[in-house]
Scaffold this motif. Structure first.
Motif, mmCIF file in Angstrom:
data_model
loop_
_atom_site.group_PDB
_atom_site.id
_atom_site.type_symbol
_atom_site.label_atom_id
_atom_site.label_comp_id
_atom_site.label_asym_id
_atom_site.label_seq_id
_atom_site.Cartn_x
_atom_site.Cartn_y
_atom_site.Cartn_z
ATOM 1 N N THR A 342 4.715 -0.488 -2.516
ATOM 2 C CA THR A 342 6.175 -0.512 -2.458
ATOM 3 C C THR A 342 6.828 0.672 -3.168
ATOM 4 O OG1 THR A 342 6.154 -1.969 -4.399
ATOM 5 C CG2 THR A 342 6.289 -3.014 -2.221
ATOM 6 N N SER A 343 6.051 1.474 -3.898
ATOM 7 C CA SER A 343 6.607 2.657 -4.571
ATOM 8 C C SER A 343 6.526 3.901 -3.704
ATOM 9 C CB SER A 343 5.877 2.911 -5.895
ATOM 10 O OG SER A 343 6.046 1.839 -6.783
ATOM 11 N N LEU A 344 5.906 3.786 -2.526
ATOM 12 C CA LEU A 344 5.705 4.958 -1.674
ATOM 13 C C LEU A 344 7.036 5.588 -1.264
ATOM 14 C CD1 LEU A 344 2.822 4.443 0.930
ATOM 15 C CD2 LEU A 344 3.012 6.160 -0.865
ATOM 16 N N GLU A 345 7.113 6.908 -1.447
ATOM 17 C CA GLU A 345 8.266 7.683 -1.014
ATOM 18 C C GLU A 345 7.921 8.638 0.121
ATOM 19 O OE1 GLU A 345 9.708 9.637 -4.476
ATOM 20 O OE2 GLU A 345 10.273 7.781 -5.507
ATOM 21 N N GLU A 346 6.678 9.092 0.164
ATOM 22 C CA GLU A 346 6.228 9.998 1.216
ATOM 23 C C GLU A 346 4.891 9.508 1.762
ATOM 24 O OE1 GLU A 346 6.176 14.092 0.038
ATOM 25 O OE2 GLU A 346 8.038 13.940 -1.112
ATOM 26 N N LEU A 347 4.837 9.301 3.079
ATOM 27 C CA LEU A 347 3.617 8.844 3.739
ATOM 28 C C LEU A 347 3.362 9.687 4.972
ATOM 29 C CD1 LEU A 347 1.274 6.835 4.130
ATOM 30 C CD2 LEU A 347 2.860 5.365 5.403
ATOM 31 N N ASP A 348 2.168 10.283 5.029
ATOM 32 C CA ASP A 348 1.768 11.093 6.184
ATOM 33 C C ASP A 348 0.434 10.582 6.700
ATOM 34 O OD1 ASP A 348 1.215 12.958 8.109
ATOM 35 O OD2 ASP A 348 1.521 14.707 6.831
ATOM 36 N N ILE A 349 0.462 9.912 7.855
ATOM 37 C CA ILE A 349 -0.772 9.442 8.484
ATOM 38 C C ILE A 349 -0.880 10.021 9.895
ATOM 39 C CG2 ILE A 349 -1.020 7.324 7.130
ATOM 40 C CD1 ILE A 349 0.384 5.802 9.331
ATOM 41 N N SER A 350 -0.257 11.152 10.126
ATOM 42 C CA SER A 350 -0.277 11.792 11.442
ATOM 43 C C SER A 350 -1.651 12.329 11.778
ATOM 44 C CB SER A 350 0.764 12.916 11.484
ATOM 45 O OG SER A 350 0.536 13.866 10.457
ATOM 46 N N PHE A 351 -1.881 12.581 13.058
ATOM 47 C CA PHE A 351 -3.126 13.135 13.582
ATOM 48 C C PHE A 351 -4.325 12.242 13.223
ATOM 49 C CE2 PHE A 351 -0.303 16.768 13.424
ATOM 50 C CZ PHE A 351 -0.562 17.413 14.618
ATOM 51 N N ASN A 352 -4.201 10.954 13.559
ATOM 52 C CA ASN A 352 -5.302 9.999 13.475
ATOM 53 C C ASN A 352 -5.337 9.210 14.778
ATOM 54 O OD1 ASN A 352 -6.717 9.879 10.673
ATOM 55 N ND2 ASN A 352 -4.546 10.099 10.133
ATOM 56 N N GLN A 353 -5.949 8.043 14.759
ATOM 57 C CA GLN A 353 -5.989 7.194 15.944
ATOM 58 C C GLN A 353 -5.503 5.785 15.621
ATOM 59 O OE1 GLN A 353 -9.656 7.517 18.329
ATOM 60 N NE2 GLN A 353 -10.203 9.342 17.148
ATOM 61 N N PHE A 354 -4.516 5.709 14.743
ATOM 62 C CA PHE A 354 -3.934 4.418 14.431
ATOM 63 C C PHE A 354 -3.210 3.862 15.652
ATOM 64 C CE2 PHE A 354 -3.970 6.162 10.000
ATOM 65 C CZ PHE A 354 -4.818 5.207 9.467
ATOM 66 N N SER A 355 -3.168 2.527 15.747
ATOM 67 C CA SER A 355 -2.551 1.878 16.907
ATOM 68 C C SER A 355 -1.775 0.653 16.450
ATOM 69 C CB SER A 355 -3.615 1.493 17.944
ATOM 70 O OG SER A 355 -4.577 0.627 17.367
ATOM 71 N N SER A 361 4.106 -3.829 11.863
ATOM 72 C CA SER A 361 3.223 -3.211 10.877
ATOM 73 C C SER A 361 3.736 -3.425 9.458
ATOM 74 C CB SER A 361 3.102 -1.709 11.157
ATOM 75 O OG SER A 361 4.255 -1.025 10.719
ATOM 76 N N PRO A 362 2.878 -3.221 8.448
ATOM 77 C CA PRO A 362 3.310 -3.363 7.043
ATOM 78 C C PRO A 362 4.274 -2.273 6.593
ATOM 79 C CG PRO A 362 1.053 -2.556 7.159
ATOM 80 C CD PRO A 362 1.437 -2.938 8.554
ATOM 81 N N LEU A 363 4.521 -1.275 7.451
ATOM 82 C CA LEU A 363 5.463 -0.230 7.074
ATOM 83 C C LEU A 363 6.867 -0.781 6.888
ATOM 84 C CD1 LEU A 363 4.391 2.705 9.447
ATOM 85 C CD2 LEU A 363 3.748 2.328 7.059
ATOM 86 N N MET A 364 7.141 -1.957 7.469
ATOM 87 C CA MET A 364 8.468 -2.545 7.344
ATOM 88 C C MET A 364 8.780 -2.924 5.899
ATOM 89 S SD MET A 364 9.469 -2.256 10.378
ATOM 90 C CE MET A 364 8.415 -0.816 10.312
ATOM 91 N N ALA A 365 7.734 -3.095 5.078
ATOM 92 C CA ALA A 365 7.940 -3.493 3.684
ATOM 93 C C ALA A 365 8.176 -2.305 2.767
ATOM 94 C CB ALA A 365 6.731 -4.295 3.186
ATOM 95 N N LEU A 366 7.973 -1.083 3.261
ATOM 96 C CA LEU A 366 8.062 0.108 2.419
ATOM 97 C C LEU A 366 9.494 0.639 2.416
ATOM 98 C CD1 LEU A 366 4.754 1.893 3.518
ATOM 99 C CD2 LEU A 366 5.104 0.129 1.763
ATOM 100 N N ILE A 367 10.380 -0.083 1.773
ATOM 101 C CA ILE A 367 11.798 0.263 1.824
ATOM 102 C C ILE A 367 12.148 1.445 0.914
ATOM 103 C CG2 ILE A 367 12.516 -2.048 2.511
ATOM 104 C CD1 ILE A 367 13.225 -2.597 -0.403
ATOM 105 N N SER A 368 11.213 1.928 0.116
ATOM 106 C CA SER A 368 11.462 3.101 -0.730
ATOM 107 C C SER A 368 11.083 4.400 -0.034
ATOM 108 C CB SER A 368 10.675 2.986 -2.046
ATOM 109 O OG SER A 368 11.133 1.905 -2.825
#
Length: 694
Positions: A342-355, A361-368
């Motif tokens: 929940t403290s994340l301010e910058e997230l880069d998961i580009s250029f993978n094979q996530f689906s 997804s849990p990204l909805m909880a990362l309001i910071s």
């Protein structure tokens, strides 16, 4: 009373003169001790002694002797003195000041001994092979030393033991190789806080515990590109530094499992770990929970492969603010425990094979979150970005080359975020511009290319100006309002600070709005590969900062505005494959750097750098004339006027000859003699050749 008053006045005058005398003595003593015009004489002399060894062209040019106007060495280039009355040299920047043609050499460190207050010394990139024997660097005040880019060997480490005050040491690319033991150096340099030792061939780094090493104050350790394979031993050695806050291990080739939880005890202060470009086993993400205070983790391009199973590992780093897992081969859905970060301010998961659908997804909880990069994965993402509508801190969003889709009921409420940049592509159906863009008035960069957007190019539509939108806009951002109209983006809010727009490879039609010319800070504009028609707005000449302008592969017509020649910052320019006509802008100013490919595919264009000359295309009958009937410079002369003027001129010449011959007897006689001679020659020429002709 009067005598007492006189005595008091005389006493005060004597005291004043006494203080003046004392001040003169102090100044004189200062000069006698070597204080001369801002810097010490012995330090100025020492600098002149150093200069022959650092003789790279165009450097140290004002280090000269005998110039009275330049005698203050504190004003010399690459020299910094203290601001107090002593004027001692505290910094010498000798980076790359020795000519390479002089080859390797050995430094006499005693040349620096006169600089007793020296705190920072830069000697990097000077082909130094070592120090003269028994002449090691010695200074009780030196805090910063850069020896990078020289040709030392392991002996340099022991030569540094006398620098007890050293806090920052840079020894990148100095030829260290094999097994390197830092124990002795750390035993002497107890105050060392920053060590950068990258770009060496260190296969094994040894730090023996004990001997006071464990009390080292080392905070930052940079070990980029040092060819270390045994990561397990490396991390065991790093436990000798309990105060480490930042570790750089980029571009190494670690083998096997690096760490396990039971092996790590001494990394509770580590804040930043950078391992980008290194080969790392995915198990590290499971064991990394031991770094309990970690705030930044960069594992970009680390050859991570497989499904992200990080429960009890990475997910435990609740203080993590920046996470970069981009350019790996990670697959599957994001683990649900990602929501713990929940403290994340910058997230880069580009250029993978996530689906998976991003809405679930849990990204909805990362309001910071402030910067979110999801590009080049297999996510399903609603084009409205409705799942992120409550992420009020979101500033930058990127999801290029995912699967964008339009919801059944298009979300239209204003989101809480205000983006600075957005990059979206991948909409495969029939898509229209996302309505949430209506409410974004902080945008600086927009990339909505490759989305199959249909409809008219974003322009103006009719409607009453709604004053409720005014509070959303800053005064300097409002460029123009027309009566009863509102602009498509940002409700009348055309951003003067916008620096990039990419709407290429869509299905947009219509004219280009002239108001784009008001985006005076824009650096790149790409509208290529659409179905735009009409002319190029002359207002584009206002884009004084633009570096790239691409309008190719459209149906634009008309002439290229000559005002575009005022764009002196252009590096990329293309209007190829349109229906433009008339002259190019020629080889003027910045346009002299562009070749014919910038104009290809416009058969009615002519002029340099195209091979078609405008003279062959422009017919004289088609050239315009002004209202006074006077042709332009390249119009042909009226032929009737030409014949009349020729006849009159011919008659005047004949009449002049007759008059001259009548007045002057000598010229008349000469003229008749000349005519008679030519007649005789012609007669005999014909007589001689007539029989042969017959």
């Amino acid at each position: 009373m009067e005598n007492s008053k006189v005595c008091i006045e005389m006493g005060l005058k004597q005291q004043a003169w006494m203080w003046v005398f004392v001040l003169v003595l102090i100044i004189n003593a200062s000069f006698q001790s070597g204080w001369s015009e801002g810097c010490l004489e012995q330090e100025r002399f020492a600098l002149l002694q150093l200069k022959p060894f650092f003789n790279h062209p165009h450097t140290l040019s004002n280090w000269v002797e005998g110039d009275h106007n330049n005698s203050d060495c504190c004003q010399w280039e690459r020299v910094e003195c203290s601001n107090d009355t002593t004027g001692r040299v505290i910094s010498l920047d000798l980076f790359y000041t020795r000519g390479e043609e002089m080859g390797e050499w050995y430094l006499n460190a005693s040349l620096f001994s006169p600089f007793q207050q020296l705190q920072r010394l830069y000697l990097d990139a000077n082909s130094i092979a070592g120090c003269v024997e028994n002449e090691d660097l010695r200074s009780s005040n030196l805090k910063y030393l850069d020896l990078s880019g020289n040709i030392f060997n392991k002996n340099i480490l022991s030569s540094l033991s006398a620098l007890s005050s050293l806090k920052s040491l840079y020894i990148n690319d100095i030829g260290l190789n094999g097994s390197v033991d830092l124990s002795e150096m750390f035993h002497s340099l107890r105050n060392l806080e920053v060590l950068e030792i990258g770009n060496n061939q260190i296969h094994k780094l040894v730090v023996t515990t004990g001997n006071g090493v464990s009390s080292s104050n080392l905070r930052d350790l940079i070990l980029r590109n040092v060819s270390i394979h045994d990561g397990r031993t490396l991390f065991q050695s790093l436990e000798s530094f309990p105060y480490l806050k930042t570790v750089h291990l980029e571009y190494n080739n670690f083998s096997g499992i690096l760490i396990s939880n039971r092996e790590l005890h001494n990394f509770t202060n580590l804040k930043e770990l950078y391992m980008g470009g290194s080969s790392v086993h995915i198990s590290l993400l499971q064991s990394i929970a031991a770094f309990t205070s970690l705030e930044t983790l960069n594992m970009r391009d680390c050859q991570l492969n497989g499904i992200l199973d990080i429960k009890g590992g990475l997910c435990e780093l609740v203080h993590l603010r920046e996470l970069d897992l981009s350019r790996n081969n990670l697959k599957g859905a994001l683990p649900s425990c990602f929501g713990n970060l929940t403290s994340l301010e910058e997230l880069d998961i580009s250029f993978n094979q996530f689906s998976g659908n991003i809405s679930l997804s849990p990204l909805m909880a990362l309001i910071s979150i402030q910067q979110l990069k999801l590009s080049y994965n297999d996510f399903q993402i609603p084009i409205s970005l409705e799942p992120f509508s409550n992420h009020s801190k979101l500033k930058s969003f990127s999801c290029k080359n995912n699967d964008l889709y339009v919801e059944a009921e298009l979300y239209s409420l204003a989101p809480k975020f205000q983006l600075n940049s957005i990059r979206m592509s991948g909409c495969k159906g029939s898509c229209t511009f996302p309505k949430f863009l209506y409410y974004q008035h902080d945008l600086l960069a927009v990339d909505l290319s490759h989305n199959n957007f249909t409809g008219v190019f974003p322009g103006y539509y009719e409607g009453a100006v709604d004053e409720t939108f005014y509070p959303l806009m800053r005064t300097e951002e409002i460029v123009e309002f027309r009566t009863k109209t509102i602009s498509y983006f940002y409700h009348g809010n055309i951003l003067t600070k916008m620096f990039g727009i990419d709407l290429s490879c869509n299905k947009l039609t219509g004219d280009i709005p002239p108001q784009i010319g008001n985006l005076t800070m824009i650096h790149a504009l790409n509208l290529s590969h659409n179905n735009l028609y009409g002319s190029i707005p002359s207002t584009f000449s206002n884009l004084k900062q633009i570096e790239s302008l691409d309008l190719s592969y459209n149906n634009l017509s008309g002439k290229i505005p000559h005002q575009l020649a005022e764009l002196y910052t252009l590096e990329v320019f293309s209007v190829a494959y349109n229906n433009l006509s008339g002259r190019t802008l020629g080889l003027v100013a910045q346009f002299s750097t562009f070749n014919a490919s910038s104009y290809d595919g416009n058969p009615l264009l002519c002029g340099l750098p195209l091979p078609r000359s405008c003279d062959a295309i422009e017919s004289p009958t088609l050239l315009p004339t002004d209202s006074d009937g006077i042709g332009e410079e390249n119009d042909f002369m009226d032929m009737g006027i030409f014949y009349i003027s020729f006849t009159v001129s011919y008659a005047i010449v004949i009449l002049t000859i007759v008059v001259v011959l009548f007045i002057n007897p000598y010229w008349r006689q000469t003229w008749f003699h000349l005519v008679e001679t030519w007649m005789t020659l012609c007669y005999y020429f014909i007589v001689d050749h007539l029989p042969s002709v017959i």
